[in-house]
Design an enzyme around this catalytic site. Structure first.
Site, mmCIF file in Angstrom:
data_model
loop_
_atom_site.group_PDB
_atom_site.id
_atom_site.type_symbol
_atom_site.label_atom_id
_atom_site.label_comp_id
_atom_site.label_asym_id
_atom_site.label_seq_id
_atom_site.Cartn_x
_atom_site.Cartn_y
_atom_site.Cartn_z
ATOM 1 N N ASN A 296 1.998 1.901 -3.596
ATOM 2 C CA ASN A 296 3.097 0.916 -3.631
ATOM 3 C C ASN A 296 2.821 -0.299 -2.741
ATOM 4 O O ASN A 296 3.726 -0.987 -2.287
ATOM 5 C CB ASN A 296 4.442 1.581 -3.304
ATOM 6 C CG ASN A 296 4.455 2.229 -1.935
ATOM 7 O OD1 ASN A 296 3.508 2.084 -1.163
ATOM 8 N ND2 ASN A 296 5.530 2.917 -1.623
ATOM 9 N N GLU B 259 6.102 0.949 15.791
ATOM 10 C CA GLU B 259 4.942 0.672 14.939
ATOM 11 C C GLU B 259 4.154 -0.542 15.441
ATOM 12 O O GLU B 259 2.921 -0.544 15.419
ATOM 13 C CB GLU B 259 5.410 0.471 13.485
ATOM 14 C CG GLU B 259 5.939 1.765 12.872
ATOM 15 C CD GLU B 259 6.735 1.567 11.577
ATOM 16 O OE1 GLU B 259 6.769 0.428 11.056
ATOM 17 O OE2 GLU B 259 7.315 2.563 11.095
ATOM 18 N N HIS C 240 3.612 -1.420 3.345
ATOM 19 C CA HIS C 240 4.527 -0.701 4.229
ATOM 20 C C HIS C 240 5.325 -1.702 5.051
ATOM 21 O O HIS C 240 4.787 -2.750 5.436
ATOM 22 C CB HIS C 240 3.727 0.179 5.206
ATOM 23 C CG HIS C 240 4.534 0.620 6.398
ATOM 24 N ND1 HIS C 240 5.294 1.767 6.380
ATOM 25 C CD2 HIS C 240 4.734 0.043 7.616
ATOM 26 C CE1 HIS C 240 5.920 1.874 7.557
ATOM 27 N NE2 HIS C 240 5.597 0.851 8.317
ATOM 28 N N LYS D 23 -1.417 -2.046 2.286
ATOM 29 C CA LYS D 23 -2.122 -0.774 2.151
ATOM 30 C C LYS D 23 -3.445 -0.966 1.394
ATOM 31 O O LYS D 23 -3.689 -2.029 0.816
ATOM 32 C CB LYS D 23 -1.212 0.214 1.410
ATOM 33 C CG LYS D 23 0.094 0.534 2.142
ATOM 34 C CD LYS D 23 0.881 1.592 1.383
ATOM 35 C CE LYS D 23 2.233 1.852 2.020
ATOM 36 N NZ LYS D 23 2.953 2.955 1.328
ATOM 37 N N TYR E 165 3.556 7.733 9.975
ATOM 38 C CA TYR E 165 4.444 8.497 9.098
ATOM 39 C C TYR E 165 4.811 9.863 9.693
ATOM 40 O O TYR E 165 4.617 10.895 9.040
ATOM 41 C CB TYR E 165 3.768 8.716 7.743
ATOM 42 C CG TYR E 165 3.553 7.473 6.910
ATOM 43 C CD1 TYR E 165 4.569 6.538 6.714
ATOM 44 C CD2 TYR E 165 2.337 7.252 6.265
ATOM 45 C CE1 TYR E 165 4.375 5.415 5.922
ATOM 46 C CE2 TYR E 165 2.135 6.126 5.468
ATOM 47 C CZ TYR E 165 3.151 5.217 5.308
ATOM 48 O OH TYR E 165 2.955 4.113 4.509
#
Ligand code: IDP
Ligand code: MG
Length: 153
Positions: free
Chosen positions: A112, A126, A115, A9, A49
């Site tokens: 965080n 994905e 992913h 990310k 998402y």
């Protein structure tokens, strides 16, 4: 053999964590099949998402995900989806175990670092979102037998 989708990310790129995150995936024994640096837009964040679209934090999550380029990857291995989830640790880094990427390297759920897919079905979806079949390499690694249940067989 299973494939899973992993994405470093914006915070991972900005904090120069690319090498460390890739190192952990390699050390685990997973095989890199594809990688691509991309700059996401809101539409693709919604596709990544779909289960979060209605949540109050989604606009902030989307703004974060488009704030910098990201690194999209496909990793292959025995039980790769579950193994990679474990390697990342809990979604909230405050709850993630030490020894996991999020547990060791992050502090906040909104930052965080990385992913990964949560099921084989989502992994396939994905991967298709980011890569064409021609962009994913199929190749043998001589070390592969040493990652098997019975390497000597
Ligand atoms: P996962 O990344 O561990 O699969 P998901 O529930 O799929 O977790 O959520 C996707 C991402 O959305 C998380 O990694 C996190 O960055 C963000 N997120 C999830 N829950 C919250 C929350 O309660 N507040 C803020 N961000 C959240
Ligand atoms: Mg998820």
């Amino acid at each position: 053999m299973e494939d899973t989708f992993v994405l470093i990310k914006p915070d991972g790129i900005q904090r120069s964590m690319v090498g460390r995150i890739i190192q952990r995936l390699e050390e685990k024994g997973l095989q890199l099949r594809a990688m691509k640096m991309v700059w996401l837009d809101k539409e693709i964040v919604e596709e990544l998402y779909p289960h979060l679209k209605e949540r109050e934090f989604f606009p902030r999550l989307a703004n974060f995900m488009i704030s910098s380029p990201v690194l999209a990857m496909v990793w292959r291995g025995e039980g790769a989806v579950a193994a990679t989830r474990k390697l990342l640790g809990s979604t909230d880094p405050q709850k993630a175990e030490n020894g996991t990427i999020r547990g060791d390297l992050a502090l906040a759920v909104g930052a965080n670092l990385v992913h990964c897919s949560d099921s084989e079905e989502n992994a396939a979806r994905e991967i298709e979102l980011f890569f064409s079949p021609e962009e994913m390499w199929d190749y043998e690694k001589s070390t592969e037998i040493w990652l098997r249940e019975e390497p000597w067989q």
